[in-house]
Design a protein around this motif. Structure first.
Motif, PDB file in Angstrom:
ATOM      1  N   ARG A 473       0.842  -1.196   0.000  1.00  0.00           N
ATOM      2  CA  ARG A 473       0.000   0.000   0.000  1.00  0.00           C
ATOM      3  C   ARG A 473       0.880   1.250   0.000  1.00  0.00           C
ATOM      4  N   ASN A 474       0.435   2.269  -0.747  1.00  0.00           N
ATOM      5  CA  ASN A 474       1.022   3.614  -0.672  1.00  0.00           C
ATOM      6  C   ASN A 474       2.501   3.653  -1.038  1.00  0.00           C
ATOM      7  N   THR A 475       2.908   2.961  -2.106  1.00  0.00           N
ATOM      8  CA  THR A 475       4.288   3.152  -2.535  1.00  0.00           C
ATOM      9  C   THR A 475       4.448   4.570  -3.074  1.00  0.00           C
ATOM     10  N   VAL A 476       5.552   5.189  -2.735  1.00  0.00           N
ATOM     11  CA  VAL A 476       5.820   6.554  -3.200  1.00  0.00           C
ATOM     12  C   VAL A 476       6.066   6.554  -4.710  1.00  0.00           C
ATOM     13  N   LYS A 477       6.705   5.494  -5.188  1.00  0.00           N
ATOM     14  CA  LYS A 477       7.000   5.383  -6.615  1.00  0.00           C
ATOM     15  C   LYS A 477       6.305   4.136  -7.168  1.00  0.00           C
ATOM     16  N   GLN A 478       7.070   3.157  -7.617  1.00  0.00           N
ATOM     17  CA  GLN A 478       6.496   2.004  -8.292  1.00  0.00           C
ATOM     18  C   GLN A 478       6.213   0.864  -7.307  1.00  0.00           C
ATOM     19  N   ALA A 479       5.164   0.103  -7.585  1.00  0.00           N
ATOM     20  CA  ALA A 479       4.977  -1.136  -6.835  1.00  0.00           C
ATOM     21  C   ALA A 479       6.017  -2.166  -7.268  1.00  0.00           C
ATOM     22  N   PHE A 480       6.276  -2.230  -8.601  1.00  0.00           N
ATOM     23  CA  PHE A 480       7.274  -3.152  -9.149  1.00  0.00           C
ATOM     24  C   PHE A 480       8.099  -2.389 -10.185  1.00  0.00           C
ATOM     25  N   ILE A 481       9.415  -2.440 -10.058  1.00  0.00           N
ATOM     26  CA  ILE A 481      10.289  -1.696 -10.967  1.00  0.00           C
ATOM     27  C   ILE A 481      11.448  -2.589 -11.402  1.00  0.00           C
ATOM     28  N   PHE A 482      11.675  -2.644 -12.720  1.00  0.00           N
ATOM     29  CA  PHE A 482      12.784  -3.390 -13.309  1.00  0.00           C
ATOM     30  C   PHE A 482      13.463  -2.415 -14.270  1.00  0.00           C
ATOM     31  N   SER A 513      -1.616  -7.945  -3.683  1.00  0.00           N
ATOM     32  CA  SER A 513      -2.529  -6.807  -3.781  1.00  0.00           C
ATOM     33  C   SER A 513      -1.736  -5.519  -3.656  1.00  0.00           C
ATOM     34  N   VAL A 514      -2.068  -4.532  -4.495  1.00  0.00           N
ATOM     35  CA  VAL A 514      -1.374  -3.248  -4.506  1.00  0.00           C
ATOM     36  C   VAL A 514      -2.414  -2.137  -4.460  1.00  0.00           C
ATOM     37  N   ARG A 543      -3.790  -7.798  -8.132  1.00  0.00           N
ATOM     38  CA  ARG A 543      -4.826  -6.769  -8.258  1.00  0.00           C
ATOM     39  C   ARG A 543      -4.282  -5.419  -7.796  1.00  0.00           C
ATOM     40  N   PHE A 544      -4.657  -4.397  -8.548  1.00  0.00           N
ATOM     41  CA  PHE A 544      -4.201  -3.029  -8.309  1.00  0.00           C
ATOM     42  C   PHE A 544      -5.422  -2.133  -8.091  1.00  0.00           C
ATOM     43  N   SER A 545      -5.297  -1.243  -7.137  1.00  0.00           N
ATOM     44  CA  SER A 545      -6.320  -0.232  -6.915  1.00  0.00           C
ATOM     45  C   SER A 545      -5.656   1.136  -6.936  1.00  0.00           C
ATOM     46  N   SER A 566      -8.518  -1.414 -10.640  1.00  0.00           N
ATOM     47  CA  SER A 566      -9.715  -0.674 -10.241  1.00  0.00           C
ATOM     48  C   SER A 566      -9.321   0.734  -9.822  1.00  0.00           C
ATOM     49  N   GLU A 567     -10.304   1.621  -9.753  1.00  0.00           N
ATOM     50  CA  GLU A 567     -10.083   3.023  -9.380  1.00  0.00           C
ATOM     51  C   GLU A 567      -9.062   3.685 -10.297  1.00  0.00           C
ATOM     52  N   THR A 568      -9.191   3.420 -11.598  1.00  0.00           N
ATOM     53  CA  THR A 568      -8.233   3.960 -12.562  1.00  0.00           C
ATOM     54  C   THR A 568      -8.677   5.302 -13.143  1.00  0.00           C
ATOM     55  N   ASN A 569      -9.769   5.843 -12.637  1.00  0.00           N
ATOM     56  CA  ASN A 569     -10.311   7.112 -13.158  1.00  0.00           C
ATOM     57  C   ASN A 569     -10.666   7.021 -14.637  1.00  0.00           C
ATOM     58  N   GLY A 570     -11.048   5.822 -15.066  1.00  0.00           N
ATOM     59  CA  GLY A 570     -11.494   5.616 -16.440  1.00  0.00           C
ATOM     60  C   GLY A 570     -10.390   5.466 -17.452  1.00  0.00           C
TER      61      GLY A 570
END
Length: 593
Positions: A473-482, A513-514, A543-545, A566-570
């Motif tokens: 939850r609440n990563t400042v940058k990326q949840a996953f970065i390569f 979950s992210v 899953r990403f929110s 989800s919650e992608t603002n469309g």
């Protein structure tokens, strides 16, 4: 004619549940995770663990208790994990499993036989696991540093007294720092000993640069960079000589404080508990923000080194162990290193359990690092760090191919609060980082979750990495970065560049979950100009929110299966370029053609 045996067999089969609770597997005692009073057990979840909510531990056939309850008694991570899920009112996040147990109050020099049973949602137990036997140690010979002249008054320099106790320590002994504050410079451990910082005790690093030998160690055999000794070392006292060590334990409920930086006002964490906040710094501000860090940089500059190199090379870490077989760190709290936290170089079989790391925002204040090492367990720890939380390194550039890989690590049941990444591979990837399993971890507020970083001239990379069954939850940058686009402004390029780029391959992320990632849910950055692609990334059941996008450039032959946004603002989250051989299945929303 009826067959009574067949009828009985059919009746038994029909009465059996369609799904039986499976027992845990590979129950074991981690390296040196026992003494005269306690034994720590860990185990792997069975293949079908979806309905398992707890584990019961038995000793000599008698129930000791549950892993969930016991974890709340011994792990500094557990209260934060519990609060994380209490705040998850929409039940969005993946629930982790606790799979360790600390048996306490045991008798010295006594063998215990343990089994573990899985427990499902209805309270039903599985059959017992395979048994594991472990004997507690005899009561160790005790070498109290006060008997060797240590004052523990917070102002007297106790280095010589503590070192005298260590030098006098017999095989299997315990060197004890009882309650008090022991100011010290560099200390040198030896094989077959325990250093215990007792509850109420603090080992406080001296603020004077001269209390840490300048020629401590060279990070890699082809490096020109010579680093100063740390506060606690398992290193040769003569850096020109090689020395191997074995069986070292650093334990206790006390504190190891590196005295590296000035302390800002404490902050209150999400549980209302005070956390230290150290002044963030760099090579232009250290003279205002530093304590030991300032003294060491100023000494190096006075001796003719430029400020950038002095800042990047001449600050002491908290603990550095090299070429040690069998290490156990347990229970203590880490504060305020001038440089890194706990460094393990070319080690084998290292365990970090039930420790607390409060180093935020000390510059470069990592939690624990492993370099060119084999065999590590990191579990039940709380990380609030000024740099990477758990980091793996494997050498730099062309000459790293002559080094051993960094391999075989298991990271589980930790809570990550602040830090540049939960689990980090790189940026030193030259000899490969491989066979890493991170599972059942929780993060709230780190810069990134799984962080992999290298360059197009570093070589090697990371492979065969699994990151699963976790909540972010609440990563400042990326949840996953390569990425191959990493740059360290303090790094000195004192090595031969590789003609091969770093690469991240055969990485599996599943059942994660992210929520509310910062700049990206997933970010992949290869180097297509140099034909440097990452490959073999597999994301399953993630899953990403939140509105953070997926940014992919320079990736090939990878698969994304059962991902939910989800919650992608469309907006469609997928931004893919310069990539090939990507397969998408059951992804919502799906990438645009």
């Amino acid at each position: 004619m009826r067959n009574p045996t067949l009828l009985a067999t059919l009746a038994m089969t029909c009465s059996m549940p369609l799904w039986a609770v499976q027992a845990p597997v590979k129950v074991q005692v981690p390296t040196l995770a026992y003494d005269d009073q306690q034994i720590i057990l860990v185990w792997e979840k069975p293949g079908n663990h979806a309905d398992i909510v707890d584990y019961h531990v038995y000793a000599n056939g008698k129930l000791l208790g549950s892993s969930n309850t016991n974890n709340g008694e011994v792990s500094p991570a557990k209260p934060y994990i519990d609060r994380f899920y209490q705040q998850d009112v929409h039940n969005f996040h993946h629930r982790i499993a606790i799979h360790s147990y600390t048996a306490q109050g045991l008798k010295p020099d006594t063998e215990y036989r343990f089994t573990v049973r899985s427990v499902d949602r209805n309270g039903k137990e599985s059959a017992p696991s395979a048994a594991v036997a472990q004997r507690t140690t005899p009561v160790p010979a005790l070498f109290d540093v006060k008997r060797y002249g240590a004052k523990g008054d917070g102002s007297t320099l106790d280095t010589a007294a503590i070192q005298s106790a260590i030098d006098a320590c017999s095989v299997g002994c315990k060197v004890l720092l009882p309650a008090g504050t022991y100011k010290s410079g560099a200390l040198y451990l030896k094989s077959n000993m325990t250093l215990e910082i007792a509850e109420g005790a603090t080992l406080l690093g001296s603020e004077r640069a001269e209390d840490y030998p300048r020629d401590g160690y060279i990070q890699y055999p082809y490096s020109t960079t010579v680093r100063p000794a740390s506060l606690i070392n398992a290193l040769p006292r003569d850096p020109r000589k090689h020395q191997a060590f074995e069986n070292i334990r650093i334990v206790g409920k006390g504190t190891i404080d590196g005295n590296g930086w000035k302390r800002n006002a404490d902050v209150r964490d999400e549980r209302g508990q005070p956390l230290p906040f150290y002044l963030p710094s760099d090579n232009t501000r250290y003279m205002h923000d530093g304590v030991l860090a300032k003294a060491q940089v100023e000494r190096a500059v006075a001796e003719g080194m430029n400020v950038k190199d002095a800042y990047g090379q001449m600050r002491s870490s908290l603990i550095t162990l090299r070429d040690v077989t069998n290490v156990f760190y347990g229970g203590f709290t880490v504060l305020n290193p001038a440089y890194h936290g706990i460094m393990n170089l070319e080690t084998r079989n290292v365990v970090l359990a039930n420790t607390t790391h409060k180093t935020y925002d000390a510059n470069n204040g990592d939690g624990i690092e492993f370099a060119n090492s084999r065999g590590a367990m990191v579990f039940n720890n709380f990380f609030d760090t000024g740099d990477d939380c758990v980091n793996f390194a494997a050498g730099t550039g062309a000459d790293a191919v002559h080094q051993k890989a960094q391999e075989d690590a298991w990271i589980f049941n930790n809570y990550f609060r602040k830090g540049h990444g939960m689990v980090v591979a790189g940026s030193h990837t030259g000899a490969w980082i491989q066979n890493i399993l991170a599972e059942d971890n929780v993060s709230d507020g780190t810069d990134a979750g799984l962080r992999m970083k290298s360059t197009n001239f570093m070589g090697g990379g990371a492979r065969h990495v699994t990151f699963r069954d976790s909540a972010i939850r609440n990563t400042v940058k990326q949840a996953f970065i390569f990425t191959l686009d990493y740059n360290d402004p303090n790094a000195k390029l004192d090595y031969k560049r590789s003609t091969v780029a770093g690469q991240f391959r055969d990485i599996n992320v599943s059942d994660v979950s992210v929520e509310n990632a910062g700049t990206a849910a997933i970010e992949v950055k290869g180097d297509s100009q140099h034909n440097a692609f990452h490959q073999g990334l597999v994301f399953e059941r993630v899953r990403f929110s939140g509105p953070a996008p997926v940014k992919i450039e320079g990736l090939k032959d990878s698969r994304f299966d059962n991902l939910r946004f989800s919650e992608t603002n469309g907006a469609n989250p997928w931004q893919v370029s310069n990539s090939q051989g990507l397969a998408f299945s059951d992804v919502e929303p799906a990438p645009k053609p």
